[in-house]
Design an enzyme around this catalytic site. Structure first.
Site: not given
Lengths: 369, 1073
Positions: A262, A345, A347
């Site tokens: 990001c 993202h 994650e």
């Protein structure tokens, strides 16, 4: 309690505060995830923003101890169609209004969130004021216009930790001087521009030993830590004003395998000579298709960014991922150096787990270096 | 990598007749798939036995076979058409099962046909409980403790390992037929033995109950590059224990946090991969322990399903269409998203509204069956509602159900607390209404303990109750002046009518006050992306929000009112008509605007019309749309009773109704007006009168002469209608809680015994009348026309009688000034023609007639309603058909154990099939085969009929005997047949000792059962016999006329094999293209 949300262009939305009195401003953006509001609230990338959720019932499953992405709520205000006051979930420890109230964050409901979302889509992300105290639209509009625009805001410094820390389900501060790697995995320095805890958890899961350092950490400090690799985290705001960080990054990538997510992706892009531009209304969703160009495989990704990098002129970089909705850049790697980054993202937190291979790839990149 | 070019011709299998558990959602998915395949340039061959479907429209597939969906017939089609591939995943369980059979019988291999969409291995792995369980264990997912039983002994053994309550799930059945929950060993043995019989493989799974666990479904898609997406998550309001088809369900899932949802999503993908569904869509069901979040996998369907249709409508993502494209080799990122145009199909829809699906039940039609919900599906239809909140959607859903509720209302007579507890603990069709009452008198915690319904839902309902109670404390004046509260009530989904009930006012007054306050709904888009992208879907729902996003269409436009949720008597046939209306309008360059609330249908595919309003079909909701869109006309005559019920009020509100005036429709429905009309035209109807007391009824019946048909005037749909043969019968009728009073008169009609019933569908443009089709019923008058088989063209009527019927049809059409469709029911007795009923609107038989004749009646009707003339629309010459088409009804008795299977004046069929062949006998035989009755060509025929039928039983008995069948009969019938010279083996009736007829059935000694009864007494005697035949799947009939048709059909079949021919070939002969 009656409240107004007024955009800088004068558009007025009427709703009710479900957290008591208050007045606050910020850039208003919308998030289309149907789940994951607790992660959104605590995601430092949302620092200073007013987040509007497009799914109408928010608060259904309350909040719990585990699903947090940082120590506290980061958004300036939270806007929903209907806030559910009595949560229903076996993990819920408190209700959403309670949570916001405790942290003194304004929550607004009764807003026609679809109308607000369409307005932002058509006219772009904009500044806004929310108030229960000042119900004069004109005055709120003026206040909104006086807010600093997102472009040019170096928020990463603001949200970053002040002291290095180890991550053991929560930050455990350490000092630069006394720190020693514990042989828990590949030593990795993580630059904290507002890092999400999900990233730290996954870096650990995939075999890294993680030391989180402040955004202001210098290249020399990194060298002294002697990591195997460096990771640049996500974070809020505009990457362009982060000139010190970009300069540090330029040195780091000469010496260490480096990855970014990001904002980290954008910083890497800028450090390598790319350009940044603001998206009209950003990507804030859990359902964006990202294509991994090498395999043709499509991953449904979690997204949260208002800026995007242009690396089209940098022929030493290879585009690895693109967003299939608007063909924007989602990831790149260096053709000869161990540098990789993604805009989305992997994650999750919240969102799908499709992109988690990022962490494995990063581990391999470092291990094989 | 785009589509496969090695495939040219693809066979698609439909799902056959509408039955409980398999309804028009498969017409929706099949139609989408065929369109998608055609769009890609493939040649499509279709087989489906259901003529009421859009997918069997001759214009859709290249070759359309309306033939029985059985392996031997499909084998013939494969031999004739030589397709390259078979797509088995779009026609429900029927298509999947028959495809497995075709593969296992080696037919696919023989003709080199490839299964696309799902491989044989994947289908078997998903469908066989044992294999599925092993597969789940392999990927580390939990399933409830279970075991497979193939005998009652297995069941007893397993009961020692699995704790009670135990769920019984038969393998390879529709909607879990034959399943149930057992709380003790005795119950277990009973349910399991039913399940073993229902299962195609005599296999049941006994499963540890996860009763009251939270139930979720995910709709998954996967392409050949292993890209997986979730289209929709669904949470069941009714927790585990109620079949998902019978549950109120909500999209998206409400009570899962992101962490839990993502875990489930990961599991769904793992299941897709492990089962091996490589291209297409699947549905995966999960249960979650509400105490600790433990997740178990319940089942997976490797095909499109009822839930995927719901998911498509709930999100705007066309699952079946995409599944078809994936099956021919596309990947998700190669398929554009029609809605946003700029994005691709490889994404996960996100929605910014709440969707509630509510099932529609018909227990009242099956007296003797318990209103009880369990793991075997019972509902006959469903409605879906979209609102910005659950509360709004739930209220819209309840008023969409069309069960007399204006919203989520209070029950009229609340039971006492103990009964209330029992009614919410034991799931039933009205549970949520009882639950609303319970929330007022019992604590939420206790309700949760009793029902397992998640507190989130209970809270939402509580909010509705709180507002309603607040409104009840206000006067109308106070309320209507309080705009904020009025707005809140509307946003909470309260209808004008519902508010009217609260304030004791007519709906129209509430409407006026609301409009005065400038409270109008806005229309929001269903766009798959929560407004993140600009959407081009013409798919809307109403809500009370300040935003405005849709403008009325500018072009010439017509609103079509759909039929709402499927129910017995009003189903896919009417949807077919509405869809044709949309097609016709588009052909004429007029914009079609569809309004409907049924998620299963083709009409609610946003692709069907220019605009789709997914809305309840109530006066308020419809008029709101009309006032917003200002259409040039509104079509009410295609959607069945639902829009007709609104027609007069809409006319009064100044709405331009197209075609036949609602006043004419009313004239035909009003008994007195209709009598006058017939007198004027000098047409006959059976003698009739209205009685206001029992005494009067007895007098009238005496005067008219028994037998008579009696029915209460205040009950619709043939309910409580009965044929009575003498005064004793009539007295009995009144004893069964049927009373006659000045407010509740009883209608009495002369019953024309053994008359031939005729159905005519006609089409008029106000000048000319075209006789669409004359159908001769197989069953005599007295059996509801919807439940009886019929033949087109008529096979026993003389040309003179046909001419007379045509004359009367034209006369009536002129007199009623019909513009559009009209249906007339005639009875012919002793060469005299009587009129039973006239309905100047689309009938249930319109699609059958259209398919059988090749003339699309509904489409033409739409065009004449817009001013075109029949003479310009019809082909100049149509040759007489050289074939017969037979329509047969399909009845849901196997879903309602304990209900007698005899046919009567009350309609109970859920669907229909068509048999088409060169002669009546073969066409009838095919219709039986398609309806699930494989008529025997040899063996034993059992005959037991009532006295009245005995003389007429001789003819079929003789034919059977001549064909080499052995006749077995009960004493009375047997003696009668013996006297007529037919050799008969006599067998005991059930109460006459052993062995009796039931033993014969159980021992497989009976291949066909002919059993009639009339009058209450004989019914009780023979009911168990028919029940046993049903349970053992033995072909049976309960009328002599059908017995005769069966005998003749078998005779024809012994002379000639069944042939197959596509509709397109049949029409060619008639000169229709």
């Amino acid at each position: 309690m009656k409240a107004l949300l007024v955009l800088e262009d004068g558009t007025v939305f009427e709703g009710k505060s479900f957290t008591g009195q208050g007045e606050i401003g910020g850039e208003v953006i919308f998030n289309t995830g149907m789940t994951g509001y607790q992660e959104v609230l605590t995601d430092p990338s949302y620092l200073g923003q007013i987040v509007c959720m497009t799914y109408p019932h928010i608060g259904n499953y309350g909040v719990n101890e585990e699903d947090v992405e940082s120590e506290k709520i980061q958004v300036n205000a939270f806007v929903v169609k209907e806030c559910v006051k009595k949560p229903s979930n076996w993990r819920a420890s408190k209700s959403l209004p309670q949570y916001l109230k405790e942290q003194k964050v304004l929550g607004l409901e009764g807003i026609d969130t679809r109308a607000l979302t369409r307005h932002i889509r058509i006219h772009g992300a904009m500044r806004a004021m929310i108030s229960t105290e000042d119900l004069n639209p004109k005055s709120l509009q003026e206040k909104a216009q006086k807010l600093p625009p997102m472009q040019g805001q170096a928020l990463a410094y603001k949200v970053s930790c002040k002291q290095p820390y180890l991550f053991e389900n929560k930050p455990v501060p350490v000092s630069f001087t006394q720190f020693k790697w514990q042989n828990k995995g590949l030593p990795l320095v993580v630059f904290d521009f507002g890092v999400k805890w999900s990233i730290l958890r996954l870096l650990q899961t995939y075999g890294f030993e993680v030391l989180v350092v402040p955004a202001t950490t210098t290249f020399e400090q990194v060298k002294q830590l002697n990591p195997k690799a460096v990771f640049l985290s996500n974070g809020p705001g505009d990457p362009e004003p982060l000139t010190d960080i970009i300069a540090t990054t330029q040195k780091i990538i000469e010496h260490y395998p480096t990855a970014g997510i990001c904002l980290g992706h954008q910083i890497l892009g800028l450090a390598l000579g790319g350009k940044c531009y603001k998206l009209k209304f950003g990507h804030h969703a859990l359902n964006h298709p990202v294509k991994e160009l090498a395999t043709g495989h499509i991953e449904i990704s979690s997204q949260n960014h208002g800026f995007c990098v242009d690396i089209s002129k940098l022929d030493f970089l290879e585009v690895t991922h693109i967003n299939l909705n608007d063909n924007t850049l989602e990831g790149f790697k260096h053709k000869s150096k161990p540098i990789m980054a993604v805009q989305h993202h992997p994650e999750a937190g919240p969102g799908p787990h499709d992109c988690q291979t990022f962490f494995a790839r990063f581990y391999d990149l470092v291990a094989n270096h | 990598m785009p589509k496969r070019t090695d495939l040219k011709k693809i066979l698609v299998i439909g799902s056959g007749p509408i039955v409980i558990g398999q309804a028009c959602e498969f017409d929706y998915s099949g139609t989408q798939a065929i369109k998608a395949l055609k769009e890609e340039g493939y040649e499509v061959v279709l087989i489906n036995s259901n003529p009421a479907t859009i997918m069997t429209d001759p214009a859709l597939a290249d070759a359309t076979y309306i033939e029985p969906i059985v392996p031997e017939i499909i084998a013939k089609i494969i031999a004739q058409e030589k397709p390259d591939a078979l797509l088995p995943t779009l026609g429900g369980q029927t298509a999947l099962n028959v495809s497995v059979a075709l593969a296992e019988e080696g037919i696919l291999e023989k003709y080199n046909v490839e299964l696309i969409g799902a491989s044989l291995e994947a289908i078997k792995k998903a469908e066989s409980r044992e294999e599925f369980k092993a597969a789940m264990a392999k990927i580390g997912l939990k399933v409830p403790k279970s075991g497979i039983a193939r005998s009652l002994e297995d069941v007893i053994r397993l009961a020692e390992e699995i704790p009670f309550p135990i769920i019984v799930r038969p393998a390879f059945t529709l909607g879990g037929t034959g399943g149930g929950i057992a709380y003790n060993l005795e119950e277990l043995k009973h349910i399991a033995s039913q399940g073993l019989k229902a299962s195609l493989k005599q296999e049941v799974m006994l499963e540890e109950s996860v009763l009251h666990w939270k139930e979720f479904e995910l709709e998954v898609m996967r392409d050949k590059k292993d890209n997986c997406v979730i289209i929709c998550s669904i949470e069941n309001l009714d927790p585990m224990g109620v079949h998902t088809g019978d549950s109120i369900t909500v999209a998206p899932a409400q009570t899962l946090s992101d962490k839990e949802y993502q875990k489930m999503r990961d599991a769904a993908f793992a299941i897709m991969r492990e089962i091996g569904v490589e291209t297409g869509g699947s549905n995966v069901q999960f249960a979650i322990n509400p105490q600790n979040g433990e997740m178990v996998v319940i089942e997976m369907n490797p095909r499109v399903s009822r839930s995927s249709a719901l998911a498509s409508k709930a999100t705007g993502f066309p699952i079946a269409k995409i599944a078809a494209k994936l099956a021919v080799g596309y990947t998700l990122d190669e398929i554009p998203n029609d809605i946003t145009k700029e994005t691709v199909a490889s994404f996960e829809p996100t929605i910014d509204y709440c969707v509630v699906k509510i099932p529609r039940f018909t227990f009242e039609k099956f007296p003797g069956s318990k209103d009880e919900l369990n793991t075997a599906m019972k509902s006959v239809g469903e409605t879906m509602a979209i609102g910005r909140t659950f509360k709004e959607a739930l209220q819209k859903g309840f008023r969409s159900l069309e069960i007399g509720l204006a919203g989520f209302e209070d029950i009229e007579t609340p039971p006492d607390i103990e009964e209330l507890k029992s009614l919410i603990r034991n799931p039933n069709s009205k549970r949520l209404l009882y639950l609303k009452q319970a929330l007022k008198v019992i604590s939420q915690e206790e309700i949760y303990q009793l029902t397992g319904i998640d507190p989130w839902f209970l809270d939402q309902i509580q909010e509705l109750i709180d507002l309603e109670e607040k409104l009840k404390t206000l006067s109308w004046e106070e309320f209507k002046a309080n705009k904020e509260l009025f707005q809140q009530a509307k946003a909470f989904g309260f209808s004008d009518k519902q508010l009217g009930k609260i304030f004791n006012l007519p709906e129209k007054e509430v409407r006026l006050a609301r409009q005065k306050q400038e409270l109008k709904p806005t229309y929001y888009l269903v766009d798959t992306c929560a407004a993140e992208f600009e959407a081009y879907t013409p798919y809307f729902y109403s809500t009370y929000e300040p935003g405005k996003e849709v403008a009325p269409l500018k072009e010439k436009k017509v609103v079509i009112l759909g039929g709402g949720p499927n129910r017995i008597g009003q189903g896919i046939e009417f949807d077919y008509c509405c869809v044709h209306a949309a097609f016709a309008l588009q052909e004429m360059g007029v914009k079609a605007i569809m309004v409907n609330s049924n998620p299963e249908t083709v009409s609610t595919d946003y692709d069907t019309s220019d605009r789709l309003y997914f809305e309840p079909l109530t006066f308020e909701d419809v008029l709101n749309i009309i006032e917003f869109e200002q259409p040039d006309g509104v079509i009410v005559q295609f959607g069945g009773q639902t829009p007709l019920n609104l027609a007069l009020s809409l006319l009064e509100a100044g709405v331009p109704i197209l075609g036949t005036s609602p006043l004419s429709i009313d004239q035909a429905e009003d008994r007195e007006l209709f009598k006058q009309l017939l007198n004027k035209l000098k047409l006959k109807q059976p003698a009739n009168a209205t009685a206001f007391s029992k005494e009067e009824a007895l007098k009238i019946a005496e005067k008219i002469g028994y037998p008579v048909v009696v029915r209460p005037s205040y009950v619709l749909g043939g309910r409580a209608m009965e044929i009575v043969y003498d005064s004793e019968d009539l007295e009995n009728y009144f004893q069964q809680a049927i009373w006659a009073s000045p407010d509740h008169p009883i209608l009495i009609d002369k019953f024309l015994e053994n008359a031939i019933e005729i159905d005519v569908d006609a089409l008029s443009d106000g000048e000319d009348t075209y006789i669409g089709g004359i159908m001769e019923h197989i069953e005599e008058a007295g059996v509801h026309s919807g439940d009886s088989a019929c033949v087109l063209p008529p096979h026993t009527l003389s040309p003179e009688l046909i001419a007379e019927i045509e004359r009367q049809t034209k006369l009536l059409s002129q007199e009623l000034k019909v513009v559009g469709l009209m249906n007339i029911q005639f009875a012919v007795k002793d060469k005299e023609v009587f009129i039973l009923e006239v309905n100047p609107r689309a009938s249930r038989t319109v699609p059958f007639v259209s398919k059988a004749t090749g003339i699309p009646l509904a489409k033409l009707a739409t065009k004449v309603m817009l001013g075109q003339k029949l003479k310009d629309l019809l082909p100049s010459t149509i040759h007489k058909p050289n074939y017969f088409a037979v329509k047969e009804a399909v009845l849901p008795f196997n879903r309602f154990p304990g209900v007698d299977v005899i046919l009567g004046p009350e309609m109970r069929s859920t669907g229909e099939v068509m048999g088409i062949d060169a002669n009546v006998g073969l066409a009838y035989l095919k219709s039986q085969l398609a309806a699930g009755q494989n008529l025997p060509l040899k063996g034993n025929v059992f005959i037991s009929v009532n006295d009245k039928d005995k003389p007429m039983a001789v003819l079929p008995a003789r034919i059977f005997q001549e064909l080499g069948f052995k006749i077995i009969a009960t004493r009375g019938t047997g003696r009668f047949l013996q006297e007529a010279g037919i050799p008969v083996e006599i067998v005991n009736k059930v109460y006459e000792g052993r062995p009796n007829a039931i033993d014969y059935i159980k021992n497989g000694q009976i291949d066909l059962l002919i059993n009639t009864s009339s009058g209450k007494k004989t019914v009780q005697d023979s009911s168990s016999l028919r029940q046993t035949a049903l349970l053992y799947g033995i072909p049976y009939t309960t009328t002599i006329s059908a017995a005769k048709a069966m005998a003749l059909a078998i005779k024809e079949r012994l002379n000639a094999d069944l042939q197959i021919k596509s509709l397109q070939e049949y029409y060619k002969q008639r000169g229709i293209n």
